[in-house]
Design an enzyme around this catalytic site. Structure first.
Site, PDB file in Angstrom:
ATOM      1  N   GLN A  27       1.227  -1.151   0.591  1.00  0.00           N
ATOM      2  CA  GLN A  27       0.397  -0.153   0.118  1.00  0.00           C
ATOM      3  C   GLN A  27       0.561   1.801   0.175  1.00  0.00           C
ATOM      4  OE1 GLN A  27      -2.550  -1.101   3.450  1.00  0.00           O
ATOM      5  NE2 GLN A  27      -3.600  -0.362   2.568  1.00  0.00           N
ATOM      6  N   GLU A 172      -5.289 -10.391   8.513  1.00  0.00           N
ATOM      7  CA  GLU A 172      -6.992 -10.067   7.979  1.00  0.00           C
ATOM      8  C   GLU A 172      -6.882 -11.232   7.424  1.00  0.00           C
ATOM      9  OE1 GLU A 172      -8.487  -6.738   6.764  1.00  0.00           O
ATOM     10  OE2 GLU A 172      -7.753  -5.521   8.666  1.00  0.00           O
ATOM     11  N   GLU A 354      -5.872  -2.332  13.755  1.00  0.00           N
ATOM     12  CA  GLU A 354      -6.236  -0.756  13.244  1.00  0.00           C
ATOM     13  C   GLU A 354      -7.601  -0.112  13.162  1.00  0.00           C
ATOM     14  OE1 GLU A 354      -6.152  -2.756   8.431  1.00  0.00           O
ATOM     15  OE2 GLU A 354      -4.499  -3.226   8.969  1.00  0.00           O
ATOM     16  N   TRP A 400      -5.277   2.658  11.933  1.00  0.00           N
ATOM     17  CA  TRP A 400      -4.860   2.881  10.011  1.00  0.00           C
ATOM     18  C   TRP A 400      -5.671   4.248   9.200  1.00  0.00           C
ATOM     19  CZ3 TRP A 400      -2.326  -0.260   7.742  1.00  0.00           C
ATOM     20  CH2 TRP A 400      -2.745  -1.155   6.175  1.00  0.00           C
TER      21      TRP A 400
HETATM   22  O1  IFM Z   1      -6.271  -0.994   4.155  1.00  0.00           O
HETATM   23  C1  IFM Z   1      -6.884  -1.761   4.448  1.00  0.00           C
HETATM   24  C2  IFM Z   1      -5.589  -2.727   5.270  1.00  0.00           C
HETATM   25  O2  IFM Z   1      -5.043  -2.975   4.258  1.00  0.00           O
HETATM   26  C3  IFM Z   1      -6.148  -4.069   5.733  1.00  0.00           C
HETATM   27  N1  IFM Z   1      -7.600  -3.163   7.169  1.00  0.00           N
HETATM   28  C4  IFM Z   1      -8.340  -2.273   6.818  1.00  0.00           C
HETATM   29  C5  IFM Z   1      -7.731  -0.994   5.510  1.00  0.00           C
HETATM   30  C6  IFM Z   1      -9.063  -0.137   5.333  1.00  0.00           C
HETATM   31  O3  IFM Z   1      -9.829  -1.212   4.093  1.00  0.00           O
END
Ligand code: IFM
Length: 451
Positions: A27, A172, A354, A400
């Site tokens: 990302q 996740e 997150e 996050w």
């Molecule tokens: O950006 C994502 C992250 O990579 C994983 N958890 C959720 C975030 C938002 O969608």
């Protein structure tokens, strides 16, 4: 509001409670062709027409591959205790069995810089960027990938050992398995009920196989796994079964095998047609003890049964949503913590790894007034405090995300950062939400310094 308010008597004020910011490799890094890295499934997926909004990709992203040093300085400037990042598997093992010293060196300088600046380092081994060469052999549908993951965990943890404060095997697994192999919305873009469940089992097996490896190579570090979880709520009293099932598929399917050594019966019964063959001994491997679990919380699942008896999610009329369309529901964070505490006798400490909100933030005169995100964080910190007061052991909280980045199938149009990124200039600008985080952390530090 220029500072999040923490209740006076809150454990969130304790210096032991870890506040941090989080990112992931694909990302933010860019540099996809540099340093010996080979393609991951996301490089391939982004090239598929229509797979990602606007045809975006992580080719450049936030150019963190080159700007990592200034980014870490910025993280320190926020006053946080920790930085949560992920390692790109194809940087470390660009070809099957071939270790890339340049890849290890890239992350080593980041870890060292963080420590030099007083930041703890949380490293996730798998935040979705599977090497393409493994996908070519079936990816997570191939049981062998779980063993490849343990080999990769061995390479990383032998190299870094106790230098990494906290290791996370997977981020996740729900999203990797279900969005990637069941619904086809994420890389590698496979659609199939059986495939989704099979991938989920192999991911969890990979986690379990990696645990003893990590413990052996980094005996002083903490080891665990991170789950996304959205607690289920019934739209009407008659829908309670739908809410229970939503919980079972959304997070119990992933957490139960780790903490209970079994899959939830609700899913085994309802999805008997697609549940994979689980080999003898698999659940013993998966249920290896963990030091913590990470929970990523964004919203809830308000559900009902439709006419076919399927579970359907709804957003209540008038509910406030973030730009991505997710309902803002802070109470869900508190309820989720309490539900986990009640369900698992052996619940380890939790990190909220997150939590955050997407916006369409614009920058004017060098300022970003992301007031919805500021309210989002304030309300979720309050919910967290309530969970702590209800007796749940929660050891940390990560926003996050550190900065706007490549939001998977949404590309760059969904901004989750507390820091704004101008993708043309790579200029970083602290949004109001980051300033409020920093001010809260400064106040907390002053409180401790003054005894
Ligand atoms: O950006 C994502 C992250 O990579 C994983 N958890 C959720 C975030 C938002 O969608």
């Amino acid at each position: 509001m220029n500072k999040y308010q923490l209740p006076q008597d809150s454990k969130l004020r304790s210096p032991e409670f870890v506040f941090g910011v989080a990112t992931s490799s694909y990302q933010i890094e860019g540099g996809v062709m540099e340093g010996g890295r080979t393609p991951s499934i996301w490089d391939t997926f982004c090239k598929k027409p229509g797979a990602v909004d606007n045809g975006d990709s992580g080719d450049v992203a936030c150019d963190h591959y080159h700007l990592w040093k200034q980014d870490i300085e910025m993280i320190q400037g926020l006053g946080v205790d920790a930085y949560r990042l992920s390692i790109a598997w194809p940087r470390i093992l660009p070809r099957d069995g071939e270790v890339n010293p340049e890849g290890l060196a890239f992350y080593e300088q980041i870890i060292d810089e963080c420590h030099a600046r007083g930041l703890k380092v949380f490293v996730t081994l798998y935040h979705w960027d599977l090497p393409q060469y493994l996908e070519d052999k079936g990816g997570w549908l191939n049981r062998e990938t779980a063993y490849k993951f343990a080999e990769y965990a061995d390479v990383v943890s032998r190299h870094f050992g106790n230098k990494v404060d906290v290791y996370t095997t997977l981020n996740e697994p729900f999203v990797s398995a279900f969005l990637g192999y069941r619904w086809g919305e994420h890389a590698p873009g496979i659609k199939g009920e059986k495939e989704g469940f099979l991938a989920s089992h192999h991911l969890m097996l990979g986690h379990g196989l990696a645990m003893p490896v990590l413990r052996k190579n980094a005996p002083k570090s903490k080891h665990g796994v991170v789950f996304n979880a959205s607690p289920g709520y019934a739209l009407t009293p008659a829908d309670q079964g739908a809410a229970d099932y939503a919980d079972a598929e959304n997070y119990q399917w992933f957490i139960d095998p780790v903490l209970k050594g079994e899959y939830p019966q609700l899913v085994l019964d309802k999805r008997a047609d697609v549940v994979p063959m689980i080999l003898e001994g698999d659940l013993d491997i998966i249920s290896a003890p963990v030091d913590y679990i990470g929970i990523n919380y964004y919203s809830r699942n308000l559900v009902h049964f439709d006419e076919q008896g399927d579970v359907k999610k709804v957003i209540p009329e008038g509910a406030e949503c973030t730009y991505i369309g997710w309902e803002i529901y802070p109470q869900g964070l508190r309820d989720l913590m309490i539900r986990l505490n009640e369900r698992y006798d052996n619940l380890p400490p939790i990190y909220i790894t997150e939590n955050g909100a997407a916006g369409n933030d614009e920058i004017t005169q060098n300022k970003v007034n992301d007031e919805q995100r500021v309210r989002y964080f304030q309300s979720h910190l309050e919910a967290l405090d309530e969970a702590l007061k209800a007796g749940v052991r929660i050891d940390g909280y990560f926003a996050w995300s550190l900065m706007d980045n490549f939001e998977w199938a949404f590309g760059y149009c969904q901004r989750f950062g507390i820091v704004h990124v101008d993708y043309n200039t790579q200029q970083r600008t602290l949004k109001q939400s980051a300033i409020a985080y920093r001010n809260m952390l400064i106040e907390r530090a002053e409180e401790h310094n003054n005894g």
